[in-house]
Enzyme design. Structure first.
Site, mmCIF file in Angstrom:
data_model
loop_
_atom_site.group_PDB
_atom_site.id
_atom_site.type_symbol
_atom_site.label_atom_id
_atom_site.label_comp_id
_atom_site.label_asym_id
_atom_site.label_seq_id
_atom_site.Cartn_x
_atom_site.Cartn_y
_atom_site.Cartn_z
ATOM 1 N N ASP A 129 29.859 19.609 -8.480
ATOM 2 C CA ASP A 129 30.143 19.366 -7.070
ATOM 3 C C ASP A 129 31.592 18.931 -6.851
ATOM 4 O OD1 ASP A 129 27.730 20.069 -6.065
ATOM 5 O OD2 ASP A 129 27.070 18.075 -5.471
ATOM 6 N N ASP A 188 23.852 12.819 -17.289
ATOM 7 C CA ASP A 188 25.053 12.630 -16.484
ATOM 8 C C ASP A 188 26.273 13.076 -17.281
ATOM 9 O OD1 ASP A 188 23.708 11.757 -14.292
ATOM 10 O OD2 ASP A 188 24.130 9.623 -14.578
ATOM 11 N N ASP A 190 28.850 11.784 -18.561
ATOM 12 C CA ASP A 190 29.409 11.041 -19.699
ATOM 13 C C ASP A 190 28.395 10.844 -20.816
ATOM 14 O OD1 ASP A 190 28.098 9.399 -17.746
ATOM 15 O OD2 ASP A 190 28.754 7.633 -18.849
ATOM 16 N N ASP A 282 16.568 8.910 -8.430
ATOM 17 C CA ASP A 282 15.806 8.888 -9.680
ATOM 18 C C ASP A 282 14.611 7.944 -9.584
ATOM 19 O OD1 ASP A 282 17.424 6.662 -9.475
ATOM 20 O OD2 ASP A 282 18.642 7.155 -11.219
#
Length: 525
Positions: A129, A188, A190, A282
């Protein structure tokens, strides 16, 4: 003559204020403050009981080796051999949502592409995004590089950020090539899973058809970077080592951490899919899936490497989202949880009272209002009765129970307490915003990741001193809090009798350290 008149007016104003204070102190201030002490004492006891309960459960779980994932008695090597012999591997989708992740995109994409699973049964989906066109080109180029090596990787981007992370993952699941997938692993930008991650999670879902989610634990690659990351590690180790483990072992329910987990797509769709009504999509999905009767398992010995925010600015934004979102979700789902007929009354009580009310609301309120406002104010109004076991012994026990999960940092316990108290101001404010659905309730600021950049800049700091404006480091709310605590400490030294000034001086110092920007690493604009 004018100076004399001015001084007389000043004296008159001060006497008027003093008389007003005396008039309000007895009939108004003392009763209100005493009531606040009773309310905060009750919340302290609630938090204490919850912490002790979890400590007892975790001791029993470890003593009798009854962790939830051990009950399934899976022999991973046997499952792997059976799948390879029968060639019946389920198709797995791996989603990597990201937004302007210039420093870490290669790490997550590389780790996902290195997952051990038949190449024709895995799809890597990068949901980018990014609004920075240069970063978009870099991410797309990285995907193309892996695709040229034979990896089934798809690069997806949107023209808008509707729904933020939830919207991106929802759009990703609508792609035609996803229809044959049975499970989705989420990481995610990282996060760096080990190659055997899928082999250590998918078998749980294959052999237990009522299981919706397998959650792994986080391992922090930069925990020793600075004091801020060490203190975060202490909090998160307790979250994973106790809260997630207890939820998994007792009610087969806990909050999905948004990453480092594998969902059964059937369960995800049954729960209504991804929704962006709060900033904790989540947790929202996990609660809805649980109300549908699905179970979760936390695999505590499976670690996934990731990065902690090392700047105070990034950490503060993250904590706003993590505090505001659950409070807002509690408001939105309270009635739905209460009226749900598919789960037991005991599980409803656990979700509403323990999971939401005590851990997501009471914990923030009692930390800030009691330890940073009420107790210091009681120093100024000694008529108020403040039980010492509430003010000293209960918080000490709670803190020790928390810190014991990170033995290597136990010597930092005092620093952790002081820092958590200061940060509780932002968490309490965010919780109130979530409960009232006020401004910033849907604010989503992506947590900044530095990757190796922070280390490079730190190593070159002697070559060129970074330039920054002083205003970038100043946090006025923390400074105001520090001034109030310092005033109360000095007052206690002069007129007090309970020696609270020892704590107040330390807490004021912590507020000033944070307020003047001397916590965490600093990356100038």
């Amino acid at each position: 003559m004018r100076d004399l008149i001015f001084k007389e007016r000043q004296v008159g104003i001060l006497e008027s204020l003093a008389n007003a204070w005396r008039g309000l102190r007895g009939p108004v201030v003392v009763p209100l403050l005493q009531f606040a002490v009773y309310v905060c004492s009750a919340m302290s006891v609630m938090l204490f009981v919850e912490r002790v309960y979890m400590a007892i459960v975790i001791i029993c779980v470890k003593a009798f080796k009854r962790k939830r994932y051990t009950k399934y008695k899976l022999k991973l090597d046997t499952v792997k051999k059976e799948l390879e012999d029968s060639v019946t591997h389920p198709k797995v989708l791996v989603q990597i949502p990201m937004f302007n992740e210039k420093e870490v995109y290669r790490l997550s994409i590389g780790a996902a592409c290195g997952l051990s699973w038949p190449f024709d049964k895995i799809i890597i989906q990068v949901l980018d995004d990014s609004t920075d066109l240069v970063i978009r080109e870099l991410v797309e180029s990285e995907c193309q590089r892996w695709a040229s090596k034979g990896v089934n990787i798809k690069y997806e981007n949107r023209s808008n950020r509707n729904g933020y992370k939830a919207g991106a993952m929802r759009e990703g699941l609508r792609k035609c090539y996803v229809k044959d997938c049975e499970y989705v692993a989420i990481f995610d930008a990282d996060f760096q899973p080990e190659p055997d991650f899928l082999w250590r999670t998918i078998p749980f879902l294959l052999s237990n058809h009522d299981l919706a989610l397998v959650q792994a634990r986080w391992k922090f690659v930069n925990a020793n970077e600075c004091l801020l990351t060490r203190l975060q590690e202490m909090s998160l180790d307790y979250h994973f080592g106790v809260e997630q483990e207890v939820g998994s072992s007792t009610y087969s329910f806990f909050g999905f951490n948004g990453t480092a987990g594998v969902w059964r797509l059937e369960a995800l769709k049954d729960a209504g899919g991804w929704k962006e009504r709060t900033t904790v999509e989540d947790m929202d999905l996990a609660v809805r899936a649980s109300l549908k009767g699905w179970k979760f398992v936390f695999v505590g010995d499976l670690w996934v490497k990731n990065e902690l925010p090392s700047t105070f600015k990034a950490y503060r934004y993250q904590q706003h989202r993590w505090s505001c979102g659950p409070a807002n979700l509690f408001r939105k789902m309270f009635k739905e949880i209460l009226q749900c007929e598919r789960v037991s009354l005991l599980k409803k009580f656990h979700v509403l009272y323990a999971f939401f009310f005590v851990r997501k609301i009471v914990a923030h309120f009692v930390t800030f209002f009691f330890y940073c406002i009420i107790i210091p104010t009681c120093v100024l109004v000694p008529e108020v009765h403040l039980p010492k076991y509430i003010a000293i012994y209960i918080p000490s026990t709670i803190s020790i129970l928390n810190a014991i999960c990170t033995p290597k940092s136990f010597h930092l316990l005092i620093f952790w307490i002081l820092f958590e108290n200061v940060l509780s101001m932002h968490r309490s404010k965010a919780t109130i915003i979530g409960l009232l659905e006020a401004n910033r309730v849907n604010e989503w600021v992506v947590t900044e990741k530095l990757g190796n950049t922070g280390k490079i800049k730190a190593s070159s700091k002697w070559l060129k001193r970074p330039q920054f404006r002083l205003i970038e480091r100043i946090h006025m709310l923390e400074i105001i809090l520090g001034c109030y605590l310092l005033f109360c400490a000095i007052y206690d030294v002069l007129y007090g009798r309970d020696h609270f000034y020892v704590y107040l001086f330390l807490q004021a110092g912590a507020a000033f350290i944070v307020g003047f920007g001397y916590v965490g690493t600093f990356m100038p604009s």
